[in-house]
Design a protein around this motif. Structure first.
Motif, PDB file in Angstrom:
ATOM      1  N   MET A  73      -4.951  -0.206  -8.136  1.00  0.00           N
ATOM      2  CA  MET A  73      -5.889  -0.435  -7.118  1.00  0.00           C
ATOM      3  C   MET A  73      -6.429  -2.014  -7.397  1.00  0.00           C
ATOM      4  O   MET A  73      -6.303  -3.051  -6.559  1.00  0.00           O
ATOM      5  CB  MET A  73      -7.259   0.419  -6.893  1.00  0.00           C
TER       6      MET A  73
ATOM      7  N   GLY B 100      -3.188   8.596  -5.818  1.00  0.00           N
ATOM      8  CA  GLY B 100      -3.118   7.128  -6.355  1.00  0.00           C
ATOM      9  C   GLY B 100      -1.924   6.754  -7.347  1.00  0.00           C
ATOM     10  O   GLY B 100      -1.758   6.240  -7.939  1.00  0.00           O
TER      11      GLY B 100
ATOM     12  N   ASP C  38       0.915  -1.186   0.095  1.00  0.00           N
ATOM     13  CA  ASP C  38       0.067   0.031   0.052  1.00  0.00           C
ATOM     14  C   ASP C  38       0.970   1.309   0.154  1.00  0.00           C
ATOM     15  O   ASP C  38       1.492   1.492   0.994  1.00  0.00           O
ATOM     16  CB  ASP C  38      -1.043  -0.064   1.268  1.00  0.00           C
TER      17      ASP C  38
ATOM     18  N   ARG D  32      -8.054   0.319   0.885  1.00  0.00           N
ATOM     19  CA  ARG D  32      -8.849   1.706   0.854  1.00  0.00           C
ATOM     20  C   ARG D  32     -10.054   1.646   1.732  1.00  0.00           C
ATOM     21  O   ARG D  32     -10.330   2.744   2.097  1.00  0.00           O
ATOM     22  CB  ARG D  32      -9.114   1.811  -0.682  1.00  0.00           C
TER      23      ARG D  32
ATOM     24  N   THR E 242      -1.842  -0.604  -4.336  1.00  0.00           N
ATOM     25  CA  THR E 242      -2.639  -0.556  -3.167  1.00  0.00           C
ATOM     26  C   THR E 242      -3.704  -1.715  -3.367  1.00  0.00           C
ATOM     27  O   THR E 242      -3.772  -2.366  -4.331  1.00  0.00           O
ATOM     28  CB  THR E 242      -3.535   0.643  -2.745  1.00  0.00           C
TER      29      THR E 242
ATOM     30  N   ARG F  63      -5.323   5.314 -11.006  1.00  0.00           N
ATOM     31  CA  ARG F  63      -5.845   4.880  -9.689  1.00  0.00           C
ATOM     32  C   ARG F  63      -6.355   3.513  -9.746  1.00  0.00           C
ATOM     33  O   ARG F  63      -6.116   2.580  -9.084  1.00  0.00           O
ATOM     34  CB  ARG F  63      -6.727   5.987  -9.036  1.00  0.00           C
TER      35      ARG F  63
END
Length: 577
Positions: free
Chosen positions: A486, A39, A30, A534, A529, A482
């Motif tokens: 993710m 991000g 992360d 999140r 991440t 982002r």
């Protein structure tokens, strides 16, 4: 009681195993520095010219335009100077140059231009002489000579053709400088006559004038009149009857562009304004009292603009269709009571609901417990499944379009079908959904269906769990960076087939963006991440459900019916919720 417990345990075990598989395949690092981290890192590109020519999917003209606009094209430079040459290309060019030099050394004395120049000059002079000769021998264009030409059988003209009557044509008569004379001929004959009068250049076009004409009534020459078919009309069209309400001896023009909605004002002699409850880009909403039905309603007043009017009339059509197919109000879609046109505005009268989820999140974040979020997700999925079963894509699921009907029971309804479209129209527009809730296939310009609503719901659920927008509305490129950091890399087919993929991804699959101030390009390096990091929620079932909805590949994302069967939605939370 024991049976219910076993079912709960089996459901929990099922999503627990699936969660472990997802977490095992996802990156654990992360790299976010704060909850508000965008991000990604912005990486400057040193050689902008090479990046433009080699990494962006641009034509030669587009690449040259960008290089010139940024001042990156030195004098005398060309695109091959920036683009990487294929293997063996340089050697091939050298051999070609040597061959050209060898051919030049063996060429006879005098250049090719010097050898061919007299021939070309003689040909030009000969052509000019022939043109002058044609000019001298051009037939006179007097009316008598023209009639003689037209009566010549060689041109296929027979007296009495066209019933002895023809269309009127006029031509330029050089004898008087600017005079015009008329002659009668058919279309094909006039084309041949003018071609013959012009000398060596001839064009002959003769239409088939003997073609059979359609029989029956005609609305225009050669166009048959169609018969009205009521059954075909009912099958292909639907009609909404819009009432226009106007005060006697008054016009809407006297009211101005915007109608005043003050408490106590009576609208259309029936609806008494109580208070304003919301406003959007295209409309305002007020709480009102229906003096005829004696109930509270929501009065949606559409902005006096053609585009807004068109969108809301389409919403009326869709709401009428959806409400008629849900007579018992079981599918969590707002009800339309009435609609009319009054004082230059379109009014929609819908059922009065409570606040939307965005406002509820702002005022009382603690309201969204896992149990209530489960109830909200189930109801919204039922609404989406009902819409999708009727071939309708909502296309604008967001917290503002989900309203609470009863806070105690946590019952909600989906509103605002103004942006909704039919499945058959999905290919016509790629500007749907609010940006933070926009599905990746829409951003990339891929075909889409009702599963874009499932992606939006996943974003809404993540936002309710954290109070933070999952994909902040910075830019679509920033959202892509982002998303990749993710959820992982997008499937290659999405980048290859996406109509707009080149606006966010380089040929090698890296996310890029052009700086608005400098005009230079930057790479957006995604920060690693996980969705679990999140959301940071201890409820593993809810986390897995949200991850189940947020699948970037639309072919692997569940439909609304499939999502309703997720084990987390079958799990029972103990009171209090």
């Amino acid at each position: 009681m024991r049976q219910a417990t076993l079912e709960e345990e089996e459901a929990a075990a099922a999503w627990g195993r699936e969660t472990q598989l997802v977490e095992a395949s996802a990156p654990h690092a992360d790299e976010y520095e704060s909850p508000n981290d965008l991000g990604f890192w912005r990486v400057d590109i040193e050689d902008q010219a090479a990046f433009i020519c080699n990494e962006l999917d641009l034509s030669d003209e587009q690449a040259l335009y960008l290089l010139n606009a940024l001042g990156l094209l030195p004098e005398g430079a060309a695109l091959p100077d920036f683009r990487g040459q294929p293997e063996g290309q340089q050697q091939y060019e050298q051999e070609l140059e040597q061959q050209q030099e060898q051919d030049a050394s063996q060429r006879p004395s005098g250049s090719m231009d010097e050898v061919e120049e007299p021939v070309l000059r003689d040909a030009l002079e000969s052509w000019q002489d022939m043109s002058d000769e044609d000019e001298d021998h051009r037939p006179s264009t007097s009316q008598q000579q023209m009639r003689q030409i037209m009566n010549n059988p060689e041109f296929g003209y027979q007296p009495g053709d066209n019933g002895g009557q023809g269309e009127e044509y006029d031509y330029y008569d050089e004898s008087n400088g600017n005079g015009r004379q008329d002659y009668s001929a058919s279309s094909s004959q006039s084309a041949m006559v003018l071609a013959s009068a012009g000398g060596s250049f001839q064009v002959s076009i003769k239409p088939n004038i003997s073609e059979a004409k359609p029989s029956g009534h005609k609305v225009a020459p050669g166009v048959p009149a169609l018969k009205y078919d009521q059954s075909s009309f009912d099958r292909e069209y639907e009609v909404i009857h819009l009432r226009v309400v106007g005060r006697r001896a008054s016009t809407a023009a006297a009211m101005g562009e915007e109608i005043e909605l003050v408490p106590g004002k009576l609208i259309a002699g029936r609806y008494q304004v109580l208070e304003q409850v919301g406003a959007a880009a295209f409309s305002r909403a007020v709480q009102a009292y229906d003096t005829l039905e004696r109930r509270l309603v929501c009065l949606k007043v559409v902005k006096n603009d053609k585009e807004c009017m068109d969108a809301c009339l389409e919403e009326v059509r869709l709401l009428q269709l959806i409400n008629s197919r849900d007579p018992r109000d079981e599918n969590h879609v707002a009800r339309l009571y009435d609609y009319f046109y009054h004082l230059g505005h379109l009014f929609l009268v819908v059922e009065l609901l409570g606040g939307n989820l965005f406002d509820t999140q702002c005022y009382d974040p603690s309201y969204f417990t896992p149990g209530r979020m489960q109830s909200i997700a189930r109801q919204v999925l039922q609404a989406l499944a009902f819409l999708h079963a009727n071939q309708v894509i909502h296309a604008d699921i967001k917290p503002e379009n989900i309203l609470v009907k009863n806070y105690t029971k946590c019952s909600v309804k989906v509103i605002d079908l103004g942006c909704s479209i039919y499945n058959s129209e999905a290919h016509l527009s790629h500007y749907v959904q609010s940006r933070s809730y926009r599905a990746p296939e829409v951003m990339l310009g891929l075909p889409y269906d009702g599963r874009i609503d499932i992606w939006s719901l996943g974003c809404v659920m993540a936002e309710l769990a954290t109070g933070q927008v999952l994909f902040p509305n910075v830019s679509e490129a920033a959202m892509m960076a982002r998303l990749v950091g993710m959820l992982g890399e997008l499937p290659p087919y999405m980048l290859q087939e996406g109509q707009y993929a080149g606006a966010f991804f380089t040929k090698s699959g890296r996310v890029y963006e052009r700086d608005a101030e400098s005009g230079l390009f930057q790479l957006l390096a995604p920060k690693r991440t996980t969705l679990q990091a999140r959301l940071a929620s201890p409820d593993r079932g809810m986390l897995h459900f949200i991850r189940h909805l947020l699948v970037a590949d639309p072919s692997k994302r569940p439909t609304a019916e499939q999502a309703l069967r997720h084990p987390w939605l079958q799990y029972r939370y103990r009171s209090p919720k």
